[in-house]
Design a protein around this motif. Structure first.
Motif, PDB file in Angstrom:
ATOM      1  N   SER A  92      21.344  65.288  34.082  1.00 26.38           N
ATOM      2  CA  SER A  92      22.264  64.638  33.158  1.00 26.38           C
ATOM      3  C   SER A  92      23.420  65.567  32.824  1.00 26.38           C
ATOM      4  O   SER A  92      23.213  66.662  32.281  1.00 26.38           O
ATOM      5  CB  SER A  92      21.527  64.245  31.871  1.00 26.38           C
ATOM      6  OG  SER A  92      22.425  63.646  30.941  1.00 26.38           O
ATOM      7  N   LEU A 114      21.414  53.729  26.423  1.00 22.61           N
ATOM      8  CA  LEU A 114      22.146  54.893  26.894  1.00 22.61           C
ATOM      9  C   LEU A 114      23.432  54.499  27.619  1.00 22.61           C
ATOM     10  O   LEU A 114      24.464  55.181  27.504  1.00 22.61           O
ATOM     11  CB  LEU A 114      21.247  55.727  27.810  1.00 22.61           C
ATOM     12  CG  LEU A 114      20.117  56.487  27.093  1.00 22.61           C
ATOM     13  CD1 LEU A 114      19.031  56.911  28.085  1.00 22.61           C
ATOM     14  CD2 LEU A 114      20.672  57.713  26.362  1.00 22.61           C
ATOM     15  N   ALA A 117      26.001  53.925  25.215  1.00 23.69           N
ATOM     16  CA  ALA A 117      26.481  55.180  24.637  1.00 23.69           C
ATOM     17  C   ALA A 117      27.363  55.963  25.600  1.00 23.69           C
ATOM     18  O   ALA A 117      27.838  57.061  25.267  1.00 23.69           O
ATOM     19  CB  ALA A 117      25.294  56.036  24.203  1.00 23.69           C
ATOM     20  N   TYR A 119      26.528  56.796  28.970  1.00 24.65           N
ATOM     21  CA  TYR A 119      25.862  57.525  30.055  1.00 24.65           C
ATOM     22  C   TYR A 119      25.950  56.728  31.360  1.00 24.65           C
ATOM     23  O   TYR A 119      25.759  55.512  31.377  1.00 24.65           O
ATOM     24  CB  TYR A 119      24.400  57.815  29.703  1.00 24.65           C
ATOM     25  CG  TYR A 119      24.267  58.966  28.726  1.00 24.65           C
ATOM     26  CD1 TYR A 119      24.192  60.283  29.185  1.00 24.65           C
ATOM     27  CD2 TYR A 119      24.258  58.746  27.350  1.00 24.65           C
ATOM     28  CE1 TYR A 119      24.103  61.349  28.297  1.00 24.65           C
ATOM     29  CE2 TYR A 119      24.160  59.798  26.450  1.00 24.65           C
ATOM     30  CZ  TYR A 119      24.077  61.108  26.937  1.00 24.65           C
ATOM     31  OH  TYR A 119      23.998  62.160  26.051  1.00 24.65           O
ATOM     32  N   HIS A 132      18.825  61.753  30.369  1.00 22.25           N
ATOM     33  CA  HIS A 132      19.942  61.401  29.480  1.00 22.25           C
ATOM     34  C   HIS A 132      19.529  61.439  28.011  1.00 22.25           C
ATOM     35  O   HIS A 132      20.314  61.875  27.155  1.00 22.25           O
ATOM     36  CB  HIS A 132      20.484  60.020  29.842  1.00 22.25           C
ATOM     37  CG  HIS A 132      21.209  59.976  31.157  1.00 22.25           C
ATOM     38  ND1 HIS A 132      21.987  61.004  31.612  1.00 22.25           N
ATOM     39  CD2 HIS A 132      21.263  58.999  32.111  1.00 22.25           C
ATOM     40  CE1 HIS A 132      22.505  60.682  32.790  1.00 22.25           C
ATOM     41  NE2 HIS A 132      22.074  59.475  33.121  1.00 22.25           N
ATOM     42  N   LEU A 133      18.318  60.994  27.695  1.00 26.16           N
ATOM     43  CA  LEU A 133      17.848  61.044  26.306  1.00 26.16           C
ATOM     44  C   LEU A 133      17.790  62.483  25.805  1.00 26.16           C
ATOM     45  O   LEU A 133      18.192  62.782  24.678  1.00 26.16           O
ATOM     46  CB  LEU A 133      16.473  60.411  26.181  1.00 26.16           C
ATOM     47  CG  LEU A 133      16.365  58.919  25.909  1.00 26.16           C
ATOM     48  CD1 LEU A 133      14.901  58.498  25.840  1.00 26.16           C
ATOM     49  CD2 LEU A 133      17.072  58.539  24.604  1.00 26.16           C
ATOM     50  N   HIS A 135      19.466  65.018  27.000  1.00 27.75           N
ATOM     51  CA  HIS A 135      20.834  65.508  26.881  1.00 27.75           C
ATOM     52  C   HIS A 135      21.461  65.020  25.579  1.00 27.75           C
ATOM     53  O   HIS A 135      22.118  65.794  24.855  1.00 27.75           O
ATOM     54  CB  HIS A 135      21.671  65.028  28.071  1.00 27.75           C
ATOM     55  CG  HIS A 135      23.114  65.434  28.000  1.00 27.75           C
ATOM     56  ND1 HIS A 135      24.074  64.657  27.371  1.00 27.75           N
ATOM     57  CD2 HIS A 135      23.757  66.553  28.455  1.00 27.75           C
ATOM     58  CE1 HIS A 135      25.233  65.279  27.452  1.00 27.75           C
ATOM     59  NE2 HIS A 135      25.077  66.416  28.111  1.00 27.75           N
ATOM     60  N   GLN A 136      21.285  63.751  25.260  1.00 27.73           N
ATOM     61  CA  GLN A 136      21.854  63.175  24.040  1.00 27.73           C
ATOM     62  C   GLN A 136      21.348  63.932  22.806  1.00 27.73           C
ATOM     63  O   GLN A 136      22.120  64.287  21.899  1.00 27.73           O
ATOM     64  CB  GLN A 136      21.482  61.691  23.951  1.00 27.73           C
ATOM     65  CG  GLN A 136      22.137  60.944  22.807  1.00 27.73           C
ATOM     66  CD  GLN A 136      21.697  59.487  22.787  1.00 27.73           C
ATOM     67  OE1 GLN A 136      20.503  59.182  22.722  1.00 27.73           O
ATOM     68  NE2 GLN A 136      22.665  58.580  22.869  1.00 27.73           N
ATOM     69  N   GLN A 137      20.033  64.179  22.758  1.00 26.40           N
ATOM     70  CA  GLN A 137      19.441  64.902  21.633  1.00 26.40           C
ATOM     71  C   GLN A 137      19.915  66.353  21.598  1.00 26.40           C
ATOM     72  O   GLN A 137      20.216  66.904  20.531  1.00 26.40           O
ATOM     73  CB  GLN A 137      17.906  64.843  21.758  1.00 26.40           C
ATOM     74  CG  GLN A 137      17.150  65.642  20.713  1.00 26.40           C
ATOM     75  CD  GLN A 137      17.333  65.084  19.320  1.00 26.40           C
ATOM     76  OE1 GLN A 137      17.510  63.884  19.145  1.00 26.40           O
ATOM     77  NE2 GLN A 137      17.294  65.948  18.307  1.00 26.40           N
ATOM     78  N   ALA A 140      23.483  66.360  20.325  1.00 28.07           N
ATOM     79  CA  ALA A 140      23.592  65.885  18.940  1.00 28.07           C
ATOM     80  C   ALA A 140      23.037  66.892  17.941  1.00 28.07           C
ATOM     81  O   ALA A 140      23.553  67.034  16.834  1.00 28.07           O
ATOM     82  CB  ALA A 140      22.855  64.554  18.795  1.00 28.07           C
ATOM     83  N   SER A 149      14.511  69.711  21.640  1.00 25.67           N
ATOM     84  CA  SER A 149      15.087  68.447  22.114  1.00 25.67           C
ATOM     85  C   SER A 149      14.052  67.614  22.859  1.00 25.67           C
ATOM     86  O   SER A 149      13.972  66.402  22.694  1.00 25.67           O
ATOM     87  CB  SER A 149      16.288  68.728  23.015  1.00 25.67           C
ATOM     88  OG  SER A 149      17.315  69.363  22.284  1.00 25.67           O
TER      89      SER A 149
END
Length: 610
Positions: A92, A114, A117, A119, A132-133, A135-137, A140, A149
């Motif tokens: 990601s 995602l 959002a 991605y 991706h989840l 990466h998002q965490q 953020a 994460s």
């Protein structure tokens, strides 16, 4: 069904990752890949190699890579076709790389979220949502802590999985997590490892530990931290690491399946080596434990299920105990009437079969108090989660189509039957001695059956030209016919079905023509005359019979009937002998058709996904 290898070191670990994948090839896979980071260079990008060819091709791709941190994977496709885009690791935003065994059941919801959002998905897999989840965490939170994460994301993933995760700007940290799928940590000297199977790392580390359900592990070259679901750090039991992987040399054989068919006398001998009498002690139980159950429920899948079907005949005939056999994937989803006094027996070569493990846990949740595992792997989850166990001594089985694991499962289940019979007073001392004598003679009897290979090769040329086949058996040999049909379809891709011979007139006779070979298992038992009548029904309709008969059955070669004679009749142990020529028939038919015998299409060795 697929394999994970990960490493954190001060040295280049590319060769370690590739060798680990090579050792896991036997599980079956349709693509493979690895990703590495150079921990000596904070700006070093993630380097990735992927291929739909074999691990040897992956090694060639990555020969110039350098990494001190990395993850690797062999994939058996569940979501998305087998191609390079769907191969692991998934990355990601050039920052987070993930490998994954198992299935994320809510991936579609997560993918939609995602995508909204921003991605971009480049694969059809459920795995990419994990990358991706995380990466998002990771972004953020602002903390750039990859372990935190991963822990934050896990509650959002529904299903059974094991994962390995690395981050480009955390170049010394490897994170693993397991929920319902096995994961092993191996500890070395200034390097630590992660794998789905200890075999991948044998000889590389000095000790290992098995992660428990819900564990997250944080590995660096010099440290290992295990965090349980509650968030607290925990120590898991450390065990010695195997010093070397089991030999997988082919020797004089053309394929591993052929080698493993011919290893069956040795595997049976090894399984019986320490057995001098029957009883609960064989399974790690006490006489008091053994007297507490009044019924048997066996749970298994695939080939193991067919071994359980044979065991039902033994348990009810020899031991006199009511026995049910259930396909594990069906049992766990249907409403049952539990009997807390029933013994739950789970059968699995790997001890990690996802549906069988889930069925075991479901049975426990219903109040079943007595559990026994028949398994080939001492360190498996199934062995750890049952009260008692019996380890078959089949050794490493590389071919996807099970052979020696099946015969040793049969043997183990026979020992269960005679041990329960002894408990019930149905086994005299003289009878016990006679059974022990028969068991010790089994390896010799199996060698005599293996000597029939040239005759079976002659049949395989005819079978190779067919697209359909029927298998017939009666009584405790009906499950052997089922296993024979399964072997033929698995590796030769010939459509094969098995029936109890008495069911012919209830439908299957409509399929019989001179183009449909009918394989018949014909031991000299109480059902022989009935079976002969069923064979005549086939012959009268122009069918061609291929009969594996005992010496004294008086079934002879004639027009439409081809006979291969087994050297001797072996009574209730006959299924262990009669399955061997069916294995050889499937093997040589597949060779004649030119299929990939050890790695049949679409199949995997260890079925660790639902």
């Amino acid at each position: 069904m697929c394999g994970i290898v990960g490493a954190a070191s001060h040295q280049n670990i590319v060769d370690v990752l590739v060798e680990g994948l090579r050792r896991l090839e036997y599980r079956g896979y349709d693509s493979c890949g690895f990703a590495v980071i150079n921990g000596n260079d904070a700006k070093h990008p993630i380097e990735r190699a992927r291929t739909t060819a074999r691990v040897s091709e992956l090694s060639e791709q990555g020969k110039d890579f350098f990494g001190t941190l990395g993850i690797a994977h062999t994939r058996w496709a569940t979501h998305g076709k087998p191609d390079t885009q769907n191969a692991h690791p998934h990355i990601s935003n050039n920052l987070i790389a993930v490998v994954h065994n198992g299935i994320i059941e809510n991936y579609e919801v997560l993918r939609t979220e995602l995508s909204a959002a921003g991605y971009i998905f480049t694969s059809e897999t459920d795995t990419e949502v994990i990358a991706h989840l995380i990466h998002q965490q990771y972004i953020a939170s602002g903390q750039k802590d990859i372990a935190q994460s991963v822990k934050a994301v896990l509650p959002r993933l529904f299903g059974a999985y094991a994962i390995g995760v690395i981050a480009q700007d955390n170049p010394n940290t490897l994170v693993g997590a397991r929920v319902g799928s096995p994961l092993v940590v191996a500890l070395g000297d200034k390097e630590n490892f992660l794998a789905s199977d200890a075999l991948a790392l044998a000889g590389r580390a000095h000790s290992m530990m098995y992660l428990e359900e819900g564990d997250v592990v944080v590995l660096k070259a010099d440290s290992v931290q295990v965090i349980q679901q509650s968030g607290q750090s925990v120590e898991r039991e450390r065990k010695p690491m195997p010093t070397q992987a089991e030999s997988v040399d082919l020797g004089p054989y053309q394929h591993y399946m052929q080698k493993e068919i011919f290893e069956q006398p040795g595997a049976v001998g090894d399984t019986l080596a320490s057995i001098a009498s029957f009883g609960p002690e064989l399974f790690g139980a006490s006489p008091e434990d053994w007297s507490a159950f009044d019924q048997i429920l066996i749970l298994a899948c695939g080939t193991s299920y067919y071994s359980a079907c044979v065991a039902k005949y033994w348990l009810e005939d020899i031991a006199g105990i009511p026995t049910q056999v259930e396909i594990a994937s069906e049992y766990r989803y249907r409403i049952t009437v539990p009997n807390p006094k029933a013994l739950i027996v789970v059968v699995s070569q790997s001890g990690e079969t996802a549906d069988t493990l889930a069925a075991l846990r479901h049975a426990k949740s219903l109040g079943h108090r007595f559990t026994l595992a028949i398994c080939n792997v001492a360190s498996s989850a199934m062995v750890r989660e049952t009260d008692w166990h019996f380890l078959t001594k089949a050794g490493a089985e590389i071919g996807v189509a099970s052979t020696k694991a099946f015969t040793t499962q049969l043997l183990a289940l026979y020992l269960v039957a005679v041990s329960i019979a002894k408990r019930a007073g149905r086994l005299t001392a003289d009878k016990e001695k006679e059974i022990l004598r028969q068991l010790r003679h089994l390896p010799k009897a199996l060698n005599a059956v293996l000597a029939l290979e040239p005759q079976i090769i002659a049949w395989s040329d005819a079978f190779a030209k067919c697209e359909n086949a029927l298998f017939l058996g009666r009584g405790l040999h009906y499950p052997i016919a089922l296993e024979g049909a399964l072997k033929l379809k698995e590796i030769s891709y010939i459509h094969a079905e098995a029936y109890p011979a008495g069911e012919l007139k209830h439908g299957p006779l409509a399929l019989v023509t001179d183009k449909m070979p009918v394989v018949t298992v014909a031991p000299n038992d109480v059902l022989l005359e009935k079976l002969k009548s069923n064979m005549q029904e086939v012959k009268a309709r122009g069918g061609k019979l291929y009969v594996f008969a005992d010496q004294d059955t008086e079934i002879v070669n004639s027009d439409g009937i081809n006979v291969i004679r087994l050297p001797e009749h072996y009574g209730s142990l006959s299924p262990i002998l009669h399955v061997v020529p069916l294995q050889l028939l499937a093997y040589h038919t597949a060779c004649a058709r030119g299929t990939d015998v050890d790695k049949p299409r679409n199949l995997a060795k260890s079925v660790t996904v639902e």
